[in-house]
Write a protein that holds these residues in place. Sequence first.
Motif, PDB file in Angstrom:
ATOM      1  N   SER A  59       0.835  -1.212   0.000  1.00 44.92           N
ATOM      2  CA  SER A  59       0.000   0.000   0.000  1.00 44.92           C
ATOM      3  C   SER A  59       0.868   1.260   0.000  1.00 44.92           C
ATOM      4  O   SER A  59       0.568   2.226  -0.700  1.00 44.92           O
ATOM      5  CB  SER A  59      -0.900   0.030   1.236  1.00 44.92           C
ATOM      6  N   ILE A  60       1.952   1.247   0.814  1.00 49.53           N
ATOM      7  CA  ILE A  60       2.818   2.431   0.865  1.00 49.53           C
ATOM      8  C   ILE A  60       3.483   2.646  -0.490  1.00 49.53           C
ATOM      9  O   ILE A  60       3.530   3.769  -1.012  1.00 49.53           O
ATOM     10  CB  ILE A  60       3.874   2.310   1.992  1.00 49.53           C
ATOM     11  N   LEU A  61       3.955   1.541  -1.086  1.00 47.87           N
ATOM     12  CA  LEU A  61       4.562   1.660  -2.427  1.00 47.87           C
ATOM     13  C   LEU A  61       3.548   2.227  -3.410  1.00 47.87           C
ATOM     14  O   LEU A  61       3.860   3.096  -4.231  1.00 47.87           O
ATOM     15  CB  LEU A  61       5.028   0.281  -2.911  1.00 47.87           C
ATOM     16  N   GLY A  62       2.318   1.732  -3.306  1.00 48.85           N
ATOM     17  CA  GLY A  62       1.246   2.224  -4.175  1.00 48.85           C
ATOM     18  C   GLY A  62       1.042   3.714  -3.992  1.00 48.85           C
ATOM     19  O   GLY A  62       0.930   4.475  -4.964  1.00 48.85           O
ATOM     20  N   ALA A  63       1.026   4.175  -2.712  1.00 51.10           N
ATOM     21  CA  ALA A  63       0.824   5.600  -2.424  1.00 51.10           C
ATOM     22  C   ALA A  63       1.935   6.435  -3.059  1.00 51.10           C
ATOM     23  O   ALA A  63       1.679   7.467  -3.685  1.00 51.10           O
ATOM     24  CB  ALA A  63       0.798   5.823  -0.917  1.00 51.10           C
ATOM     25  N   VAL A  64       3.186   5.951  -2.909  1.00 52.35           N
ATOM     26  CA  VAL A  64       4.321   6.700  -3.464  1.00 52.35           C
ATOM     27  C   VAL A  64       4.220   6.754  -4.992  1.00 52.35           C
ATOM     28  O   VAL A  64       4.410   7.806  -5.612  1.00 52.35           O
ATOM     29  CB  VAL A  64       5.664   6.071  -3.015  1.00 52.35           C
ATOM     30  N   LEU A  65       3.875   5.607  -5.598  1.00 47.35           N
ATOM     31  CA  LEU A  65       3.775   5.568  -7.065  1.00 47.35           C
ATOM     32  C   LEU A  65       2.692   6.507  -7.575  1.00 47.35           C
ATOM     33  O   LEU A  65       2.890   7.229  -8.556  1.00 47.35           O
ATOM     34  CB  LEU A  65       3.491   4.135  -7.544  1.00 47.35           C
ATOM     35  N   VAL A  66       1.525   6.503  -6.918  1.00 43.72           N
ATOM     36  CA  VAL A  66       0.447   7.397  -7.350  1.00 43.72           C
ATOM     37  C   VAL A  66       0.902   8.855  -7.205  1.00 43.72           C
ATOM     38  O   VAL A  66       0.667   9.686  -8.087  1.00 43.72           O
ATOM     39  CB  VAL A  66      -0.850   7.143  -6.545  1.00 43.72           C
ATOM     40  N   GLY A  67       1.597   9.149  -6.091  1.00 40.50           N
ATOM     41  CA  GLY A  67       2.107  10.511  -5.872  1.00 40.50           C
ATOM     42  C   GLY A  67       3.029  10.950  -6.991  1.00 40.50           C
ATOM     43  O   GLY A  67       2.887  12.045  -7.552  1.00 40.50           O
ATOM     44  N   VAL A  68       3.964  10.062  -7.345  1.00 38.38           N
ATOM     45  CA  VAL A  68       4.898  10.380  -8.433  1.00 38.38           C
ATOM     46  C   VAL A  68       4.132  10.533  -9.745  1.00 38.38           C
ATOM     47  O   VAL A  68       4.403  11.424 -10.556  1.00 38.38           O
ATOM     48  CB  VAL A  68       5.975   9.263  -8.549  1.00 38.38           C
ATOM     49  N   GLY A  69       3.136   9.655  -9.935  1.00 42.20           N
ATOM     50  CA  GLY A  69       2.324   9.709 -11.153  1.00 42.20           C
ATOM     51  C   GLY A  69       1.609  11.040 -11.307  1.00 42.20           C
ATOM     52  O   GLY A  69       1.577  11.618 -12.402  1.00 42.20           O
ATOM     53  N   VAL A  70       1.040  11.548 -10.204  1.00 43.15           N
ATOM     54  CA  VAL A  70       0.337  12.838 -10.252  1.00 43.15           C
ATOM     55  C   VAL A  70       1.303  13.946 -10.682  1.00 43.15           C
ATOM     56  O   VAL A  70       0.987  14.779 -11.541  1.00 43.15           O
ATOM     57  CB  VAL A  70      -0.287  13.164  -8.865  1.00 43.15           C
ATOM     58  N   LEU A  71       2.518  13.902 -10.086  1.00 38.60           N
ATOM     59  CA  LEU A  71       3.530  14.909 -10.437  1.00 38.60           C
ATOM     60  C   LEU A  71       3.880  14.846 -11.919  1.00 38.60           C
ATOM     61  O   LEU A  71       3.928  15.866 -12.614  1.00 38.60           O
ATOM     62  CB  LEU A  71       4.810  14.657  -9.631  1.00 38.60           C
ATOM     63  N   LEU A  72       4.097  13.597 -12.407  1.00 40.05           N
ATOM     64  CA  LEU A  72       4.493  13.432 -13.806  1.00 40.05           C
ATOM     65  C   LEU A  72       3.373  13.841 -14.746  1.00 40.05           C
ATOM     66  O   LEU A  72       3.608  14.433 -15.801  1.00 40.05           O
ATOM     67  CB  LEU A  72       4.894  11.972 -14.073  1.00 40.05           C
TER      68      LEU A  72
END
Lengths: 405, 242
Positions: A59-72
């Motif tokens: 879940s934490i990895l998922g949160a980080v990935l979504v965060g990076v995705g929003v930025l990108l």
Amino acid sequence: MQHGEIEPAFYKKLLKEMESWQAEGLLTPDQKERILARYRHIEEIEQKAGPGKLVTTISILGAVLVGVGVLLLIASNWSEIPRWGKLGIIFGGMLTSYSLGYVMRYERKNYPKVGASLILLGSIIFGAGIFLIAQIYNVTVHYPNGPLMWGLGILPLAYLLRFKSILMLALLALYLWLGMELSFHISHGMGGPQIILVYFMAGIMLWWIGFAHRGLESLRNISGPYILLGVAGTFISAFMLTFNIHRLKLWSLDLLPFYTALLVLFAAAAVLYALTGRKEAGWKVELAILSMLMAGVLFLAVLFPDIQAGGDGTWGRLIFNLLFAAGIIGLICLGYIRRYPPYINIGLLFFVLDVTARYFDFFWKLLPRSLFFIAGGLILLAGGMFLERKRRAVLESFKMGEEAI
Amino acid sequence: MRLKFIVLILVQVVLLAGIITYRHYWVTANERILLTSAPVDPRDIFRGDYVTLSYNASTIDLDQFGISEKFKRNDDVYAVLGKKDDGTYDIASVSRTRPASGKYLRGRVTYERDNATRREITLKQDTGAVRVFQRPWFTYKTGERVTFCLNADGRVMTVYPEKEKNPCRSGDPFTGVVEDIKTVKFSQIRVEYGIEHFFVEEGKGRAIETARNARNLKVEVALRDDGKGLITGLMLDGKWVR
């Protein structure tokens, strides 16, 4: 205690404990079975859904990935997305993430771990939002304010929800702010060593703020990030000071407000810990040494602001190396006395780093290259085997000690 | 718990909105001026999606402004601005103290160098015309024939040996014999004003940099009375990038 709040880790620990109780005759097989029946559903959940830690990690990895995705998403479509669209993504993403996370974790309680990660995602989007809004409007005035705002903005949330992940994020943001802010206050020469020394003091301060948390029952479960970041920060900075940088200035009166603020926070944490809560073994020695280090830096900075190691800086370096070696031994000893594996692990890690660094420093020029590598390799292999055995023996002795009590 | 959670999230929303409000107030309450951007060393111009902007007031040779005082890193410095004929502003003088009137940028010293040197090169054309140019370094010797490529302000952009045909891709050529080379020692400071970066989408940076190096780039800045500026847009070949 409600069954819903029991963590799988507790269940595992309970199983182990009950085996020893049974062996000692404190518990009959029938009693053991009845107690286990109360928590049987946890085992079923673990079997069906996989281990709880795995869910948290994913879940934490998922949160980080979504965060990076929003930025990108915003960065790569900068011109297509109008200004209000970018703001909409930031505010919408943050609020949705927070509210969904809250509902999942605290109201419906159907996905507590995923909910926690969504709240962490909200904190990441908040930080990303600060930098994106600054970029959208080209606000580049005093850029250390960015991480400062991020850290201070999410810190209260970490306390309200008792989230170690958000606390770690806040502390890292504030640690980053400290270094950026310092570079605005150094007026002479190379600022690197001066910044390292403030990081060293900040590490000690966090270390003891962690202890103040550990002493208070209500904050005990979020003391980990403070102690971990504090001890690691202190030792990483101290390790840097063992290298050949002592020809440069280590302190400056320009940074006096920082030294004072860190010392005051450290002193407040020390007083709080001394007056309240339960104490750890060997805390007085630990506090005394850390206090001396903090006071020592302030004393030298105020009374000898312009002092620099003379010549090639050998003396300064020698003193720091001796202090660092003593620090490593002290930390490992404390870990042993207190039965606290993180101290032992961090101590051994820096022991290996220190031996490796000094081997390269001192013997690089003295030995022929091939011999240097062969000897170095053998020393490391032998050292590795010795440390592994020692570490295992120490950790094993903790378990045996616990069982004997 | 729920109420406290909502309050803390609202605080975060207010903080984010605060940045927007702060910028909006800054831009509406202060006059906007146009600054001419200066060329930058091409090795260090592009960082991610930022265009790095430089001004004539970014690197200051203190002797040029008759300043003998020493500066330290993080000292405040004021670049007093003068209006040019085309309506843009450029550095007119430098001050350690806040000027009583006029327009000025307030910056902080990021680097100071006491022992900077530059070459003063005297070049004589075949027509007999003599001009003195300044360069940070110069590898030719007296008696050699060289071509200097000059930008619109008359500054030397590049130097070539005369035998190279049509060396100046941009700017005007000035060809002659090197009569004299002098080494001048001086103090130099590098200053940051907080208006050195502009965010653009991927791929657009190159065009802006090229324009900046050819001096077709103007930077619109909302300037506060205390000398702090905030970029509100770039004018690239007469077109706005906001």
